[in-house]
Design an enzyme around this catalytic site. Sequence first.
Site, PDB file in Angstrom:
ATOM      1  N   SER A 192       0.835  -1.194   0.000  1.00  0.00           N
ATOM      2  CA  SER A 192       0.000   0.000   0.000  1.00  0.00           C
ATOM      3  C   SER A 192       0.879   1.257   0.000  1.00  0.00           C
ATOM      4  O   SER A 192       1.679   1.444  -0.914  1.00  0.00           O
ATOM      5  CB  SER A 192      -0.953  -0.048   1.198  1.00  0.00           C
ATOM      6  OG  SER A 192      -1.948   0.928   1.100  1.00  0.00           O
ATOM      7  N   ASP A 346      -9.923  -3.968  -5.163  1.00  0.00           N
ATOM      8  CA  ASP A 346      -9.065  -2.964  -4.532  1.00  0.00           C
ATOM      9  C   ASP A 346      -9.061  -1.718  -5.393  1.00  0.00           C
ATOM     10  O   ASP A 346      -8.819  -1.801  -6.607  1.00  0.00           O
ATOM     11  CB  ASP A 346      -7.642  -3.536  -4.397  1.00  0.00           C
ATOM     12  CG  ASP A 346      -6.646  -2.562  -3.790  1.00  0.00           C
ATOM     13  OD1 ASP A 346      -7.059  -1.488  -3.307  1.00  0.00           O
ATOM     14  OD2 ASP A 346      -5.445  -2.883  -3.784  1.00  0.00           O
ATOM     15  N   HIS A 376      -8.021  -4.861  -0.640  1.00  0.00           N
ATOM     16  CA  HIS A 376      -6.912  -4.063  -0.128  1.00  0.00           C
ATOM     17  C   HIS A 376      -6.660  -4.366   1.357  1.00  0.00           C
ATOM     18  O   HIS A 376      -7.585  -4.374   2.156  1.00  0.00           O
ATOM     19  CB  HIS A 376      -7.184  -2.567  -0.298  1.00  0.00           C
ATOM     20  CG  HIS A 376      -5.969  -1.741  -0.073  1.00  0.00           C
ATOM     21  ND1 HIS A 376      -5.028  -1.525  -1.049  1.00  0.00           N
ATOM     22  CD2 HIS A 376      -5.490  -1.109   1.034  1.00  0.00           C
ATOM     23  CE1 HIS A 376      -4.049  -0.791  -0.571  1.00  0.00           C
ATOM     24  NE2 HIS A 376      -4.304  -0.525   0.705  1.00  0.00           N
TER      25      HIS A 376
END
Length: 406
Positions: A192, A346, A376
């Site tokens: 991320s 995501d 995610h």
Amino acid sequence: ALLPALLLLLLLLAALALALATVLLSLPGYDIPPGVNQPAKLRLVLAVLLGTAALGRILEKTGLCSQITFGRYVRQGRKLGVDPKLFIQDVQFNKVPVRVYHPKANSDGRRRGIIFFHGGGWVFGSLDTYEKVCRYISRESESVVVSVQYRLAPEHKYPAAYEDCLNATIHFMKNTEHYGVDPANVIVCGDSAGGNLAAAVSQTLAGRSDLPKLRAQILIYPGLQALDFNLPSYHQNRGVPLLFRERAAFFALQYLNGHALHMQEVLEGSHIPPDMRLKYRKWVSPDNIPEKFKVRGVKPLRPTDFIAEVYETVKRFCEPNLCPLLAEDAIVHQLPESFILTCEYDVLRDDGLLYKKRLEDNGVPVTWYHLEDGFHGVISLHDYCGFSFPAGKRGLDSVVNFLKSL
């Protein structure tokens, strides 16, 4: 002394009740697609997250603590015990706190070294919250892992996190022999926001002749640009936890400016001048995303008017150290072998797909792993509070398998 304590308890109970009510009212508005891994479990995780956010808002309004501070406290997680297979040590690299994981087993030669940058939108996350992930990678790949505690936003704005990650990486690369690591086998890795930082560090080091070349970069559902929050994945997955479309823009703005003013204009795309949007269209465009990723439906957007005042506050979004997808080909061409993990459900999926294409177009070898049922943050939930998400473990194992192949 009893009365103030009782009042505080009543206040907390009322806050919890209100938070629970908020959760129950909010849940129907979020999207848990049937194809996602463990949808019932994900709904439970979502309830916890929404309850935490609601309680944090209440505490902030009462002046007890900020919502972000409360969120960090809740996410901290419990301390893990001793790991029988790893030596674990907290030290500092160039004044940046790091945690080093070193396998206890004997090694025939020098080990590979992995610098790990945690996720959390540049706002959340710590050495402790990623303890399980780093232990797993170190144990299973028999590598030395260095987890970096970079400074967080909004207290520390861009480029603080990037500079901490870069400085820690350079320190490690200059001192690999101290950790029994092969200087030619150092990998940067992150998920991320950490994937964003790994990509930025990798680009910076690509042109350095005074250091060994990085062996690889591992980008796990990275966020790589803030020009277009209307790519297909942003609309298809806008309400899918653990990262909603609005939160993606919120985190990027917190990192850049220390606040999320103009979030709506950024979501609409009013923050980038038309000529600049045209310039970057060769890299940031739905046209570069394979058609099979658009079958879930993509709404055509009406163009929005450019707002110059907003651009003035966010123009650093065009810097590759903040948005690595915008780096020039001359830099991308020099990047090391890469691993990119994306998840179908995501909002950041298309960032990863666009960067994959850029790397391949520039002759960089790419291993791509796509979790068809992933969402995610799933890696962090491979072993979460007594129940696990198998997709998270599959994703982690794909990272370990790539490391073993180097």
